[in-house]
Each structure stands twice: as C-alpha cells, then as structure tokens.
Motif scaffolding. Sequence first.
Motif, mmCIF file in Angstrom:
data_model
loop_
_atom_site.group_PDB
_atom_site.id
_atom_site.type_symbol
_atom_site.label_atom_id
_atom_site.label_comp_id
_atom_site.label_asym_id
_atom_site.label_seq_id
_atom_site.Cartn_x
_atom_site.Cartn_y
_atom_site.Cartn_z
ATOM 1 N N GLY A 1 -4.588 70.517 24.279
ATOM 2 C CA GLY A 1 -5.771 70.025 24.624
ATOM 3 C C GLY A 1 -6.377 69.014 23.734
ATOM 4 O O GLY A 1 -6.897 68.022 24.198
ATOM 5 N N THR B 1 -18.056 74.634 15.489
ATOM 6 C CA THR B 1 -16.973 75.486 16.418
ATOM 7 C C THR B 1 -16.139 74.616 17.099
ATOM 8 O O THR B 1 -14.995 74.992 17.517
ATOM 9 C CB THR B 1 -17.809 76.429 16.979
ATOM 10 O OG1 THR B 1 -18.921 76.013 17.762
ATOM 11 C CG2 THR B 1 -18.230 77.615 16.246
ATOM 12 N N HIS B 2 -16.846 73.277 17.660
ATOM 13 C CA HIS B 2 -16.286 72.257 18.598
ATOM 14 C C HIS B 2 -14.985 71.938 17.978
ATOM 15 O O HIS B 2 -14.158 71.289 18.715
ATOM 16 C CB HIS B 2 -17.238 71.414 19.323
ATOM 17 C CG HIS B 2 -16.855 70.514 20.084
ATOM 18 N ND1 HIS B 2 -16.216 70.863 21.396
ATOM 19 C CD2 HIS B 2 -16.353 69.174 20.005
ATOM 20 C CE1 HIS B 2 -15.548 69.504 21.871
ATOM 21 N NE2 HIS B 2 -15.722 68.761 21.123
ATOM 22 N N PRO C 1 -10.017 73.277 18.275
ATOM 23 C CA PRO C 1 -9.824 73.098 19.721
ATOM 24 C C PRO C 1 -9.050 74.603 20.311
ATOM 25 O O PRO C 1 -8.772 75.491 19.423
ATOM 26 C CB PRO C 1 -8.412 72.041 19.685
ATOM 27 C CG PRO C 1 -7.767 72.500 18.283
ATOM 28 C CD PRO C 1 -8.855 72.850 17.373
ATOM 29 N N HIS C 2 -9.176 74.620 21.722
ATOM 30 C CA HIS C 2 -8.588 75.838 22.399
ATOM 31 C C HIS C 2 -7.104 75.786 22.310
ATOM 32 O O HIS C 2 -6.482 76.690 22.217
ATOM 33 C CB HIS C 2 -9.148 75.882 23.774
ATOM 34 C CG HIS C 2 -10.606 75.815 23.875
ATOM 35 N ND1 HIS C 2 -11.205 76.952 23.672
ATOM 36 C CD2 HIS C 2 -11.553 75.000 24.331
ATOM 37 C CE1 HIS C 2 -12.603 77.167 23.998
ATOM 38 N NE2 HIS C 2 -12.725 75.619 24.473
ATOM 39 N N SER C 3 -6.382 74.695 22.092
ATOM 40 C CA SER C 3 -5.091 74.459 22.012
ATOM 41 C C SER C 3 -4.581 73.247 21.350
ATOM 42 O O SER C 3 -5.469 72.299 21.417
ATOM 43 C CB SER C 3 -4.274 74.599 23.412
ATOM 44 O OG SER C 3 -4.549 73.379 24.235
ATOM 45 N N GLN D 1 -10.855 66.988 16.472
ATOM 46 C CA GLN D 1 -9.976 68.249 16.558
ATOM 47 C C GLN D 1 -8.471 67.590 16.080
ATOM 48 O O GLN D 1 -7.977 68.444 15.393
ATOM 49 C CB GLN D 1 -10.034 68.816 17.975
ATOM 50 C CG GLN D 1 -11.286 69.236 18.496
ATOM 51 C CD GLN D 1 -11.026 69.853 19.811
ATOM 52 O OE1 GLN D 1 -10.145 69.653 20.518
ATOM 53 N NE2 GLN D 1 -12.529 70.422 20.246
#
Length: 454
Positions: free
Chosen positions: A150, A141-142, A145-147, A159
């Motif tokens: 980022g 899940t890591h 990325p959140h964005s 990512q």
Amino acid sequence: MKKLASNLTFQVLTAIALGVLVGTLFPGFGAALKPIGDTFINLIKMLIAPIIFLTVVLGIGGMGDLKKVGRVGGKALLYFEIVTTLALIIGVTAANLAQPGVGIDARASVATQSAAQATEASKYTAQAAAGEGMNWVDFFTHIVPHSLVGAFAEGEVLQVLLIAVLFGLAISRVPAEFGEPLMKTFDRLSHVLFGVLALVMRLAPLGAFGGMAFTIGKYGLHALLPLGKLMLVVYLTMFLFVFGVLNAIMRFYGLSLWRFLGFIREEILLVLGTSSSESALPRMIDKLERYGCSRSVAGLVIPTGYSFNLDGTSIYLSIAAIFLAQAFTIPLSLTQEITLIGILMLTSKGAAGVTGSGFIVLASTLAATRVIPVEGVALLLGVDRFMSEARAITNVIGNGVATLVIAKSENEFDEARHQRALQGLAVSGEEVLEPTHPLPETHPDATLPDQQRH
C-alpha cells in the motif's frame, strides 16, 4: 546550434515560453492541455517510491555503523525544524511590514465570486475540515503504512522511507552471505531505474509546456493584477530567503550557492514548468551524489525533507494567512501570530511536494485557528497556481542545501567529486543517470567494474 537544441535546459526554457504564448493567445486550448503536464508528473511520481527505497536501502545497508544512521537523521530533523521555523517567522514579518491585504474588500469579494470559484473554494474548505483535527499523533501514526504494498501503491514518501530504513537496518544485521547478494541485486535495479528516469526526462519539455499553457490559459495574465502585491511580497520574500538565509548557510560551510544553483538549473526549470517540486525529487538525489554528497546522506535527507523541510511552503503559508487577516480587517495580536506560527509548524510538515498542497494546508490552518474565515481561500484561487512555482523552487533549493549541510557536518562530502561537478565533468544533460558509486567503498564485496565507479 544543434548542440544547444539538444540541451535539456534550452528545451525546457523554450517549452515554458511556448506554454505562456499558447496560454495567452489560445486560452481555451491552453487550459485543455492540463492532462499533458499531469501525465508527465505521474510518470515521475511512479518512479519516486522505488528510487527512494533502493537509494536508502543501499545507503544504510552499506553504512555499517547503525549509530551513524540515527545521527544523520537526527541532525537532518533538527536542521529542518530550525530553518522552516525561521522561514515562517520571516514570512510573518514580511507580511506585517508590506501589508499586502490592506485595502481589499475581502467579504465582498468572497460573496460575489463566480459559481465555479465557489465550488472550488468549497472543495478546499471540505479538505480543510477533514484536516482540522490534525495533530502530531495523527501525523506520526500515518507514517506507518497498513501494508508494504500500500505504501508503494499510494506513493506515500514517508511510509516508503520508513520501510526502506527498516529494510536497510535489517540487511546490515544479517550474515554477509545473505545481505551481499541482495545489495548487488538492489544496486543493479537502481541502475535500471535511473535509466528509466533518464528516458522519462526526455519528455520534460512537453510536461513543462502543458503545465504552463494550462496555468496561463485557465487563469490568464490579467488574474495577476488584483493580487499582484501579494505575489510580489511572496516572490521577494522567497528571493531574500534563498539568497540571504540559504546563501549564508552555504557560505558558512564553504560552498557557493550560485554554483549549486547552476548545477541544478535543469531541475529548477523543470519545477518552474510543472509547479511540482516532486517532479525533481529523483534527479535531485542523483545530482547531489554527483555534487559530492554520499549516497546514504542524499538518500535519507532529500526524501525526508519533502515532508519536513518545505521552506517555500512555510513562507507562503505565513504570508497568505496574514494577508487574509488583513483582507478581512481582522487584527492579530502578537500572541495570535505566535500561535499561528506554532500551528503552521505542524500543518506545514504535512504538505506534500505536489501542486496545490500548500493551498490545502493553508485552508487546514485557517480551520484550526478559527480566527480567519476559511472561505477566504477563495481570494487566492486565481493566483495560487502562479505562486506555487515559487514555493516549489524554494523547496527544492532548500532541500538541496540541507543535504549539503548534513553531508559536510558528517564528513560525507567528497571534495574531489565536487570539483569535477563544478568543472562539468560529472554530469551532462544527455548523460544517462546512474548512482555515483554503486556500493559504498567500505562494503566488503564491492566488486563492480572500475569503469562504473566515479
């Protein structure tokens, strides 16, 4: 003589020797030079994310066959898992045979460590506790990325790799009038970034000097004596792994390990000076293209290998864990050692290619096993830095071999370009770095000037 002095290999070797000399004669001054090595590594790291992104997008975007992308990635992951598991088993076996931790009064050593060591050990223990609950779900899940911004800002290699793969797949699916202009733009950006990398690499001797002076200045040569047997076991095991296992793999695919090591000697020396395999990542992608691998294979396998194929880190982790068990006189059963290898198969995949990451992963592993005291990592504080060079060099060589293997198995290896590289016609220390072939030959509109093709 003038030509020798301008050679990057000679410059880095000289810088490493001077770093050892300064760290030995002026330890305080040498320890204060840490920012020099750190700054150089940061210069390299700032280029890693965009270079990986452009390399992977250009490789996948021009590959055409999406099934081929999945096949290359699947083969790479299978190879990584087999070889790193073999590295872990070899490390555990070597530690059990050599028994470097027997006879060390670990409990007394940890109890009497200095206040500075205690503080540093507690830092790693805290980081280990944070990673205690790490599992495959958290790890994967890591990767998402959140964005978009980022992932690039934080330098998360996996990512960025995910974003690049998705972007490359999307380009291969859009109409040619949209995809081809983007590919040409990305190709030009790639040339510029490799040019920037060539400028940064002129500072490689300075970075190697600062990194080595700090290591010797802070820990001193005398720090090697008490744990010299552990270091000897680690270095010999990695030597046997490289020239035994990896050499056998290369020979099976009709390649010479010695010639390959000679070709990437500058990257090996750079890693030796900086203790960071990540410092060589961008140049390794370029070097492997020049050595005969296709852009798509080199661009996919090398970045992925920095998280999934850390052979040197795997060997170090297995030997260090068994060493601490022996030092604390904790007998491990065969079942416990197999369990330890299983946990290391997970935790080693989360290790980054930067200095100190193996140390943190070791602490995380001890916290997860709950058999060996995590505080035992304090024993390794004085020599971990010296072993990080061996880890990083083995990681770099292992990822290079993996890329060659995947390229060979996919028929993505250019033998003519390989022969030119062996003859010294494809790269030189002073040459400005640029991608081997700007666009894949199968691309419908690869119209770059002939003089840019190799």
